[in-house]
Every structure is written in C-alpha cells, then in structure tokens.
Design a protein around this motif. Structure first.
Motif, PDB file in Angstrom:
ATOM      1  N   GLU A  66       1.505  25.146   3.733  1.00 40.84           N
ATOM      2  CA  GLU A  66       1.116  25.545   2.377  1.00 40.84           C
ATOM      3  C   GLU A  66      -0.298  25.080   2.056  1.00 40.84           C
ATOM      4  OE1 GLU A  66       0.929  27.135  -1.374  1.00 40.84           O
ATOM      5  OE2 GLU A  66       2.397  27.591   0.180  1.00 40.84           O
ATOM      6  N   ARG A  67      -0.648  23.884   2.496  1.00 45.20           N
ATOM      7  CA  ARG A  67      -2.001  23.370   2.258  1.00 45.20           C
ATOM      8  C   ARG A  67      -3.035  24.263   2.948  1.00 45.20           C
ATOM      9  NH1 ARG A  67      -1.327  17.962   3.129  1.00 45.20           N
ATOM     10  NH2 ARG A  67      -0.896  17.763   0.919  1.00 45.20           N
ATOM     11  N   SER A  68      -2.736  24.676   4.170  1.00 48.90           N
ATOM     12  CA  SER A  68      -3.623  25.563   4.915  1.00 48.90           C
ATOM     13  C   SER A  68      -3.786  26.906   4.195  1.00 48.90           C
ATOM     14  CB  SER A  68      -3.061  25.783   6.323  1.00 48.90           C
ATOM     15  OG  SER A  68      -3.790  26.764   7.002  1.00 48.90           O
ATOM     16  N   ALA A  69      -2.685  27.444   3.714  1.00 47.04           N
ATOM     17  CA  ALA A  69      -2.737  28.720   2.983  1.00 47.04           C
ATOM     18  C   ALA A  69      -3.530  28.564   1.686  1.00 47.04           C
ATOM     19  CB  ALA A  69      -1.333  29.221   2.691  1.00 47.04           C
ATOM     20  N   TRP A  70      -3.311  27.472   0.966  1.00 51.93           N
ATOM     21  CA  TRP A  70      -4.011  27.246  -0.297  1.00 51.93           C
ATOM     22  C   TRP A  70      -5.517  27.124  -0.064  1.00 51.93           C
ATOM     23  CZ3 TRP A  70      -4.340  28.314  -4.977  1.00 51.93           C
ATOM     24  CH2 TRP A  70      -4.973  27.528  -5.929  1.00 51.93           C
ATOM     25  N   GLU A  71      -5.902  26.414   0.981  1.00 58.73           N
ATOM     26  CA  GLU A  71      -7.327  26.302   1.307  1.00 58.73           C
ATOM     27  C   GLU A  71      -7.907  27.666   1.673  1.00 58.73           C
ATOM     28  OE1 GLU A  71      -7.311  23.294   4.338  1.00 58.73           O
ATOM     29  OE2 GLU A  71      -7.007  21.681   2.879  1.00 58.73           O
ATOM     30  N   ALA A  72      -7.149  28.465   2.402  1.00 55.79           N
ATOM     31  CA  ALA A  72      -7.598  29.810   2.770  1.00 55.79           C
ATOM     32  C   ALA A  72      -7.730  30.704   1.533  1.00 55.79           C
ATOM     33  CB  ALA A  72      -6.642  30.436   3.784  1.00 55.79           C
ATOM     34  N   ILE A  73      -6.799  30.577   0.599  1.00 57.45           N
ATOM     35  CA  ILE A  73      -6.883  31.352  -0.651  1.00 57.45           C
ATOM     36  C   ILE A  73      -8.161  30.985  -1.393  1.00 57.45           C
ATOM     37  CG2 ILE A  73      -5.889  31.592  -2.971  1.00 57.45           C
ATOM     38  CD1 ILE A  73      -3.103  31.329  -1.585  1.00 57.45           C
ATOM     39  N   GLN A  74      -8.423  29.693  -1.511  1.00 63.14           N
ATOM     40  CA  GLN A  74      -9.605  29.242  -2.234  1.00 63.14           C
ATOM     41  C   GLN A  74     -10.894  29.701  -1.564  1.00 63.14           C
ATOM     42  OE1 GLN A  74      -8.343  25.061  -2.361  1.00 63.14           O
ATOM     43  NE2 GLN A  74      -8.458  25.235  -4.597  1.00 63.14           N
ATOM     44  N   ALA A  75     -10.879  29.797  -0.240  1.00 66.31           N
ATOM     45  CA  ALA A  75     -12.067  30.236   0.503  1.00 66.31           C
ATOM     46  C   ALA A  75     -12.142  31.759   0.607  1.00 66.31           C
ATOM     47  CB  ALA A  75     -12.058  29.626   1.904  1.00 66.31           C
ATOM     48  N   GLY A  76     -11.103  32.445   0.168  1.00 64.13           N
ATOM     49  CA  GLY A  76     -11.074  33.907   0.233  1.00 64.13           C
ATOM     50  C   GLY A  76     -10.824  34.450   1.631  1.00 64.13           C
ATOM     51  N   VAL A  77     -10.124  33.661   2.472  1.00 63.02           N
ATOM     52  CA  VAL A  77      -9.910  34.085   3.855  1.00 63.02           C
ATOM     53  C   VAL A  77      -8.434  34.059   4.273  1.00 63.02           C
ATOM     54  CG1 VAL A  77     -12.245  33.444   4.598  1.00 63.02           C
ATOM     55  CG2 VAL A  77     -10.389  31.751   4.720  1.00 63.02           C
ATOM     56  N   LEU A  78      -7.532  34.115   3.317  1.00 58.84           N
ATOM     57  CA  LEU A  78      -6.110  34.102   3.645  1.00 58.84           C
ATOM     58  C   LEU A  78      -5.753  35.323   4.466  1.00 58.84           C
ATOM     59  CD1 LEU A  78      -3.328  32.731   3.244  1.00 58.84           C
ATOM     60  CD2 LEU A  78      -3.010  34.260   1.289  1.00 58.84           C
ATOM     61  N   THR A  79      -5.030  35.115   5.554  1.00 58.11           N
ATOM     62  CA  THR A  79      -4.595  36.223   6.399  1.00 58.11           C
ATOM     63  C   THR A  79      -3.110  36.487   6.174  1.00 58.11           C
ATOM     64  OG1 THR A  79      -3.976  34.822   8.259  1.00 58.11           O
ATOM     65  CG2 THR A  79      -6.280  35.599   8.178  1.00 58.11           C
ATOM     66  N   VAL A  80      -2.697  37.666   6.555  1.00 59.58           N
ATOM     67  CA  VAL A  80      -1.285  38.026   6.465  1.00 59.58           C
ATOM     68  C   VAL A  80      -0.461  37.082   7.343  1.00 59.58           C
ATOM     69  CG1 VAL A  80       0.410  39.831   6.998  1.00 59.58           C
ATOM     70  CG2 VAL A  80      -1.741  40.429   5.878  1.00 59.58           C
ATOM     71  N   ASP A  81      -0.966  36.746   8.509  1.00 55.53           N
ATOM     72  CA  ASP A  81      -0.239  35.856   9.412  1.00 55.53           C
ATOM     73  C   ASP A  81      -0.012  34.481   8.790  1.00 55.53           C
ATOM     74  OD1 ASP A  81      -0.014  37.806  11.369  1.00 55.53           O
ATOM     75  OD2 ASP A  81      -1.773  37.111  12.476  1.00 55.53           O
ATOM     76  N   THR A  82      -1.016  33.947   8.117  1.00 57.09           N
ATOM     77  CA  THR A  82      -0.868  32.646   7.466  1.00 57.09           C
ATOM     78  C   THR A  82       0.138  32.733   6.323  1.00 57.09           C
ATOM     79  OG1 THR A  82      -3.125  32.006   8.048  1.00 57.09           O
ATOM     80  CG2 THR A  82      -2.089  30.785   6.246  1.00 57.09           C
ATOM     81  N   ALA A  83       0.016  33.758   5.506  1.00 60.06           N
ATOM     82  CA  ALA A  83       0.942  33.937   4.384  1.00 60.06           C
ATOM     83  C   ALA A  83       2.368  34.118   4.889  1.00 60.06           C
ATOM     84  CB  ALA A  83       0.518  35.126   3.532  1.00 60.06           C
ATOM     85  N   ARG A  84       2.526  34.883   5.952  1.00 56.97           N
ATOM     86  CA  ARG A  84       3.855  35.114   6.526  1.00 56.97           C
ATOM     87  C   ARG A  84       4.430  33.816   7.084  1.00 56.97           C
ATOM     88  NH1 ARG A  84       3.051  39.356   9.932  1.00 56.97           N
ATOM     89  NH2 ARG A  84       3.539  40.774   8.243  1.00 56.97           N
ATOM     90  N   ALA A  85       3.617  33.010   7.734  1.00 57.93           N
ATOM     91  CA  ALA A  85       4.085  31.736   8.288  1.00 57.93           C
ATOM     92  C   ALA A  85       4.608  30.828   7.176  1.00 57.93           C
ATOM     93  CB  ALA A  85       2.972  31.058   9.064  1.00 57.93           C
TER      94      ALA A  85
END
Length: 65
Positions: free
Chosen positions: A14-33
């Motif tokens: 979740e921390r990884s996904a949240w950081e990706a959201i904030q950076a604007g780089v969230l991927t479908v694979d990360t969200a799915r994981a």
C-alpha cells in the motif's frame, strides 16, 4: 472498525502504491497487487474487504508526522 494488525508486506504494498499515486506513476499491476493482497488478507482474517482497505489506507496515508 476495529484496529487491524496488518502484515508488513501488505503495508509495504500500500505504501508503494500511495507513493506511486502521489508521483503520478501508479500502474495497473501495482494497484492489482494491492487489491489482491487486501482480498487475500480479508478472506484469511475473516474481515470485510472494505474494512481492510479503509484501515490499511488509514495506516499508510494518515500517519502523524
């Protein structure tokens, strides 16, 4: 919603996904994981998926500085 003892790996996802959201780089694979982890944990713990997701977001996103 009671306090939930989340496993470290789920918090890290979740921390990884949240950081990706904030950076604007969230991927479908990360969200799915993250969702897969939430679903598996909720089922194993006998908890609502929604309660697990909300609690996890609270732990990761709303920590005091």
């Amino acid at each position: 919603m009671a306090d939930i003892d989340f496993p470290d790996d789920l918090i890290a996802l979740e921390r990884s996904a949240w950081e990706a959201i904030q950076a604007g780089v969230l991927t479908v694979d990360t969200a799915r994981a993250v969702q897969d982890g939430i679903n598996a944990f909720a089922e194993t713990a006998g908890l609502s998926r929604l309660d697990v997701e909300m609690g996890l977001k609270k732990v990761v996103r709303h920590t005091a500085p």
